[in-house]
Design a protein around this motif. Structure first.
Motif: not given
Length: 215
Positions: A13-15, A81-87
């Motif tokens: 999910a993160q990726n 959180r990192k992936g959601l923030g980047i998105l």
């Protein structure tokens, strides 16, 4: 589902979030430049909502993990959180770059005009979100963490609160989003709840101090 498989699912999910975010950041300005007629208010409103929804989930994960720390799987979700923030930030910056592509250098001249920062049209709130989103997107990588140092990097990442409140407020004033209001109330409540719990852990009352500690 065992913890190993759950962690693998979280990693996927993160990726996925990161890939979608970076792809949007690269492709959207080209799409808006070549097909501006398809960039409707409804479409941009949908994209803003996805961005706001993503950052709302991001802001909820950490306090929920702190509040319900007995559930270990919630701690695993913190990595999302990192992936959601980047998105979320990629959507905002992508839309901004799309406007730059369609208006040319005139957009940069407009950025330094009083109208661009006008409070009456709620643009000041929106552009505050743009700036903080750009900073967060730029520093959401291990290189920035090493360059800034752990403590400074964490301080910069706290701009997520500014980004969240600016984004949800702009979403409400621009699109009349009920979700934005619910998001503000929910995140604020969870953040305060988590803060109180963490404060109590750092400052235990005498009644909760184990016997013999002060002997």
């Amino acid at each position: 589902m065992d913890q190993k498989n759950f962690l693998a699912l979280v990693s996927v999910a993160q990726n996925t979030f990161i890939t979608i975010g970076i792809s949007f950041l690269v492709l959207w300005p080209l799409f808006q430049g070549y097909y501006p007629e398809f960039v409707t208010k409804e479409l941009t409103g949908c994209l803003y909502f996805i961005s706001v929804f993503s950052v709302t989930v991001l802001m909820m994960i950490r306090p929920i993990a702190n509040i319900f720390s007995q559930y270990k799987f919630l701690c695993c979700l913190v990595t999302l959180r990192k992936g959601l923030g980047i998105l979320s930030a990629s959507i905002i910056i992508g839309l901004l770059l799309g406007d730059v592509v369609t208006t040319g250098m005139g957009y940069f001249a407009y950025m330094f005009s009083p109208a661009y920062w006008s409070w009456e049209t709620k643009r000041l709130i929106g552009h505050t979100g743009d700036i903080t989103g750009f900073i967060l997107l730029l520093t959401s990588n291990n290189y920035s963490k090493r360059l800034l140092g752990g403590k400074t990097w964490k301080r910069v990442q706290k701009l997520a609160y500014v980004y969240f409140y600016a984004g949800t407020t702009y979403e409400y004033f621009s699109f009349g989003s009920t979700f934005a209001v619910i998001a503000i109330i929910t995140v604020t409540f969870l953040a305060l709840w988590a803060y109180i719990i963490n404060w109590q852990k750092r400052h235990p009352s005498p009644s909760t101090t184990p016997a013999g500690v002060h002997e």
